[in-house]
Design a protein around this motif. Structure first.
Motif, PDB file in Angstrom:
ATOM      1  N   ASP A 173      -8.006   2.998   2.021  1.00  0.00           N
ATOM      2  CA  ASP A 173      -6.668   2.570   1.533  1.00  0.00           C
ATOM      3  C   ASP A 173      -6.879   2.099  -0.024  1.00  0.00           C
ATOM      4  N   LEU A 196       5.967  11.284  -0.691  1.00  0.00           N
ATOM      5  CA  LEU A 196       4.716  10.688  -0.469  1.00  0.00           C
ATOM      6  C   LEU A 196       4.502  10.312   1.092  1.00  0.00           C
ATOM      7  N   ASN A 198       2.064   8.561   3.997  1.00  0.00           N
ATOM      8  CA  ASN A 198       0.908   7.685   4.360  1.00  0.00           C
ATOM      9  C   ASN A 198       1.114   7.528   5.872  1.00  0.00           C
ATOM     10  N   TYR A 199      -0.125   7.988   6.226  1.00  0.00           N
ATOM     11  CA  TYR A 199      -0.268   7.840   7.692  1.00  0.00           C
ATOM     12  C   TYR A 199      -0.789   6.629   8.103  1.00  0.00           C
ATOM     13  N   TYR A 263       2.192   2.562  -6.117  1.00  0.00           N
ATOM     14  CA  TYR A 263       2.347   3.140  -4.807  1.00  0.00           C
ATOM     15  C   TYR A 263       1.152   2.711  -3.893  1.00  0.00           C
ATOM     16  N   HIS A 264       1.433   2.224  -2.606  1.00  0.00           N
ATOM     17  CA  HIS A 264       0.247   2.247  -1.813  1.00  0.00           C
ATOM     18  C   HIS A 264      -0.197   3.467  -1.113  1.00  0.00           C
ATOM     19  N   PHE A 265      -1.454   3.770  -1.210  1.00  0.00           N
ATOM     20  CA  PHE A 265      -1.915   5.183  -0.779  1.00  0.00           C
ATOM     21  C   PHE A 265      -2.942   4.774   0.470  1.00  0.00           C
ATOM     22  N   ALA A 266      -2.345   5.424   1.757  1.00  0.00           N
ATOM     23  CA  ALA A 266      -3.377   5.358   2.825  1.00  0.00           C
ATOM     24  C   ALA A 266      -4.536   5.981   2.871  1.00  0.00           C
ATOM     25  N   ARG A 267      -5.498   5.583   3.559  1.00  0.00           N
ATOM     26  CA  ARG A 267      -6.881   6.465   3.620  1.00  0.00           C
ATOM     27  C   ARG A 267      -6.435   7.976   3.730  1.00  0.00           C
ATOM     28  N   LYS A 268      -5.583   8.313   4.737  1.00  0.00           N
ATOM     29  CA  LYS A 268      -5.071   9.649   5.064  1.00  0.00           C
ATOM     30  C   LYS A 268      -3.730   9.729   4.693  1.00  0.00           C
ATOM     31  N   GLY A 269      -3.223  10.905   3.988  1.00  0.00           N
ATOM     32  CA  GLY A 269      -1.899  11.063   3.632  1.00  0.00           C
ATOM     33  C   GLY A 269      -1.807  12.522   3.116  1.00  0.00           C
TER      34      GLY A 269
END
Length: 469
Positions: A173, A196, A198-199, A263-269
């Motif tokens: 992340d 956007l 984020n999973y 923004y927060h960015f998840a490892r998968k998205g």
């Protein structure tokens, strides 16, 4: 009934009618002789050339004297009518960063130049036109997220509205300070509205599975979601930030001061392109656009938040959004803030039948705060409007939003002949011929002194927090 000047007066909203506030009276002072070299070239290069040059969305170039004099009457008409440069928001009502508005003197200069016979002047002494580099205006990105497939656009002279996704997978992340959409086919991509996704950890095994592009005119609703395989593996839906990144020709993404927004960015998205609009073309062509992502060194001190009013938002459309054939009607949506906020930008949204849009706030002290007014809605030009300074709104403030829709045959944007019964969209994936009435506010939690915080100070570059796949 349309929201006219009398209605605005009844609502207690000031600033109705008239030209933008930076436009003078009809008594503007003009030079006796207007030439391209001295007066028109600087104006055109600043306001027209960014889009009207090779490889851009403008259908013809406006760079050289020959270019402009050939289209002189058209340029005079579209500027006099304020159709170009495209800037739907009324600057007599509220002001924003990056306004594309010609003042009255500039419009009059163009008109006089045409009337005087399009005089070239001393074009030999003109400098070279300003350089518009193709390099990303925010610098080299930390992550590039391309569309997974190439879109084929048939040469049938029709507008195309597609839905698509652009997934990513990172080592961990991270946080993002800016996102920019970069069209692959700059001459054809008209606009893009993107969300956007984020999973959550472990929720999605393969973010790259699923259909690449969907024709929004043929498939919408849950079927479009399913074709893109956006759901978590257990069938539930992941969190969605609905308006995280948008694109219009010449528009740059908002860049807020250091520590604000992001923004927060998840490892998968994935980016969800809920509208990818291609203009008409007479020749078969292709596009593969991409997203440019700029990481932040740490989490933002004041994270960006969003309110969505109206269709699919936290407040209903009143009355329910429904239009009979031949009907013109105004709808509204209101929301009272439980806590104080500081607004950074606003984004109105309607579809083809929209004609007017108005949003303002009324504080508990009965002060009216203008947010946005669009007197002549055009589906093709939809912007995120960022204020020059934060706009604090105290708790108890009520936000009022009004939208007028015209479902008559006289509406030039009417998609049906004859007009049909139209209802409001009830899904994030809908046909363009469905209608929507939405208003988004991007904000941060209020702090004293926010009314002095300028939003035209770009953040400093940050080192990469993760590597792209």
């Amino acid at each position: 009934m349309k929201v006219g000047c009398w209605m605005l007066g009844l609502l207690g909203v000031v600033g109705c009618g008239g030209p933008p506030s930076d436009v003078g009276t009809s008594d503007v002072q003009l030079p006796y002789t207007v030439t391209f070299a001295e007066h028109i070239a600087p104006l055109v290069w600043e306001h027209c050339m960014p889009c009207h040059r090779a490889g851009q969305i403008g259908p013809f170039p406006l760079v050289s004297y020959t270019d402009v004099q050939r289209k002189a009457k058209m340029v005079r008409f579209v500027t006099t009518e304020r159709y170009m440069p495209p800037w739907p928001a009324d600057t007599a009502y509220a002001r924003y960063l990056g306004e594309r508005v010609l003042n009255e003197r500039q419009i009059a200069l163009i008109a006089r130049w045409v009337e005087q016979g399009r005089l070239p002047g001393d074009t030999a002494s003109l400098p070279d036109p300003p350089d518009h580099p193709d390099a990303p205006p925010l610098g080299e990105p930390d992550l590039v997220v391309p569309l997974p497939d190439t879109a084929f656009i048939p040469g049938d002279a029709r507008d195309r509205f597609l839905i698509a996704k652009a997934p990513w997978e990172l080592p961990r992340d991270t946080f993002v300070r800016a996102i920019m959409f970069e069209p692959g086919n700059r001459a054809l991509v008209h606009h893009m509205n993107g969300g956007l996704i984020n999973y959550p950890p472990g929720a999605k095994d393969d973010v790259f599975a699923g259909h690449g592009y969907i024709d929004a005119e043929q498939l919408g609703g849950p079927d479009a979601f399913a074709a893109l395989q956006l759901a978590n593996d257990d069938g539930t839906w992941p969190p969605l930030v609905p308006s995280a990144v948008n694109h219009l020709p010449g528009m740059l993404p908002p860049r807020y001061p250091e520590g604000i927004g992001g923004y927060h960015f998840a490892r998968k998205g994935a980016f969800l392109l809920n509208t990818l609009h291609y203009g008409p073309t007479a020749r078969d062509t292709m596009d593969r656009s991409r997203f440019l992502v700029y990481f932040a060194e740490r989490a933002p001190e004041r994270p960006l938040q969003e309110l969505a009013l109206g269709s699919l938002g936290i407040t209903p459309v009143e009355p329910p959004l429904e239009l009979a054939p031949g009907e013109v009607r105004t709808f509204r949506s209101t929301y009272t803030l439980p806590e104080p906020i500081s607004v950074l930008s606003v984004n109105p949204h309607m579809h083809l039948l929209g004609t007017e849009f108005l949003a303002y706030a009324v504080t508990p002290a009965r002060d009216t705060v203008p947010l946005v007014r669009i007197n002549d809605w055009d589906f093709r030009w939809q912007y995120v409007y960022t204020f020059p300074r934060m706009v604090p709104l105290p708790s108890g403030t009520t936000i009022h939003v009004y939208g007028t829709f015209d479902n008559t045959a006289e509406n030039p944007h009417q998609p049906f002949d004859p007009p049909r019964h139209v209802t409001g969209a009830d899904s994030r994936f809908m046909r363009t011929t469905d209608e929507m009435f939405q208003f988004f506010l991007s904000y941060v939690d209020f702090r004293p002194g926010d009314d002095t915080v300028r939003l035209d100070q770009p953040p400093a570059s940050a080192p990469a927090a993760a590597s792209s796949r």
